[in-house]
Design an enzyme around this catalytic site. Structure first.
Site, short mmCIF file in Angstrom:
data_model
loop_
_atom_site.label_atom_id
_atom_site.label_comp_id
_atom_site.label_asym_id
_atom_site.label_seq_id
_atom_site.Cartn_x
_atom_site.Cartn_y
_atom_site.Cartn_z
N GLY A 147 0.64 -1.28 0.07
CA GLY A 147 -0.17 0.16 -0.05
C GLY A 147 0.90 1.53 -0.13
O GLY A 147 2.02 0.94 -0.44
N GLU A 148 0.45 2.63 0.48
CA GLU A 148 1.39 3.76 0.78
C GLU A 148 1.48 4.11 -0.61
O GLU A 148 1.68 5.06 -0.67
CB GLU A 148 2.45 3.46 1.20
CG GLU A 148 2.59 3.26 2.97
CD GLU A 148 3.94 2.70 3.20
OE1 GLU A 148 5.27 3.60 2.58
OE2 GLU A 148 3.91 1.72 4.48
#
Length: 358
Positions: A313-314
């Site tokens: 993610g991120e």
């Protein structure tokens, strides 16, 4: 009132010009594979051929906590979200390292972290502290849902107005793949067991709890399925609603956007229903190991640029894809044509061969 301006398609003439130029460059036709398609897409988004290299690629990470984590659906404690927001803001997260080498800058925004906002700027669009436990209650109220979607719209507008020519949506929130799985399951008519993955590395017992939570939330979602805003209220969260608004508004502003993993792409599924046609302005940066991610990509008819078995993610997967997109633009804009270089083209007779691979 939640609404988006009609989505206009990318420039078909610029795309056609890009494909014609690709065929005239000093290489066999199609030899650059997917890079040729990506360069034509960028040209169509920019409305010109050859396209410009990206000057201000911007990653926006949407952060929020989720009440469903109380059911034990994640390997990490909820307070890790606030800690990671500080880490991203301080430049120490994976997204910061990858953005540096990809030529992008990073912004993190707090929509629903269950803590005081780290700063006034990060918390400027904060809707609440933590979203509701979607297995038993709505994630948001009507007003909060509208505020979160509007926040995403405003963030996209602010970034484009500041000069962003490519946007990347990222996420940060412990447990956020659980509401994301609910959205994907609901919108693709898929059973929970086929959507739920192992997220940040959960064990079998945690996976079972997560699947049960998705099942319960999915049951609750049935009554609101035709309404994308109500679906975000029921089974999403402030961060997911804001990401949906952000993805849709990027398309309104005719700005190309790279999708990241499970949470972002789940939000994008909703965004396509909020603003039909928005997906023309997106590329899937990567394919996550989360099974629901491929379901969402298939529903959006998007092929990932890279597949590196990432699941962080991120915005990290999309950011890793950015140099590939830059390479596609560079090849189309900087290579010489056969005529310019004085290189012979492939012969037209039946026995001709194209220039060999180098």
């Amino acid at each position: 009132m939640i609404g988006f301006a009609p989505i206009s398609a990318p420039d078909a003439l610029a795309e056609a010009a890009a494909r014609a130029r690709q065929d005239a460059l000093t290489k066999p036709r199609g030899a650059l594979g997917r890079l040729e398609d990506l360069s034509a897409w960028v040209a169509s988004c920019q409305g010109q051929c050859p396209p410009r290299q990206f000057q201000r690629a911007r990653v926006v990470v949407f952060a929020g906590d989720h009440g469903i984590t109380r059911s034990g659906v994640s390997a990490y404690p909820p307070d890790a979200t606030a800690q990671m927001v500080a880490n991203i803001d301080g430049g120490g997260a994976a997204i910061n390292a990858l953005a540096d080498v990809a030529g992008a800058t990073v912004r993190v925004v707090d929509l629903a972290v269950d803590a005081e906002a780290l700063s006034e700027q990060i918390g400027a669009h904060k809707v609440r502290r933590g979203s509701g436990d979607i297995a038993t209650e709505d994630a948001l109220t009507d007003d909060q849902t509208a505020a979160a979607i509007a926040a995403g719209q405003q963030i996209a507008d602010a970034e484009v107005d500041a000069g962003a020519d490519l946007l990347i949506a990222g996420d940060m929130g412990i447990g956020n793949t659980t509401p994301a799985a609910v959205l994907v399951a609901a919108l693709t008519n898929t059973e929970p067991v086929a959507v739920v993955g192992f997220g940040t590395g959960v064990d079998d017992a945690t996976w079972s709890r997560k699947t049960a939570a998705v099942r319960d939330a999915l049951f609750r979602s049935a009554r609101v399925l035709p309404d994308p805003v109500a679906l975000l209220r029921c089974c999403g969260g402030a961060d997911l609603a804001a990401m949906a608004g952000f993805c849709a508004q990027a398309a309104v502003r005719r700005t190309p956007l790279l999708l990241d993993g499970m949470a972002v792409t789940a939000a994008a599924l909703v965004a396509e229903r909020l603003a039909p046609g928005a997906r023309q302005w997106w590329q899937a940066g990567h394919r996550s190991t989360e099974p629901g991610h491929q379901l969402a990509l298939t529903a959006l008819a998007l092929d990932p640029v890279v597949d590196l078995r990432m699941r962080l993610g991120e915005g990290t997967g999309a950011t890793v894809a950015l140099p590939v997109l830059r390479a596609a633009v560079a090849a189309l804009s900087s290579m010489a044509t056969f005529a310019e270089a004085g290189v012979s083209t492939a012969c037209d007779d039946a026995g001709a061969t194209e220039p060999p691979e180098s």
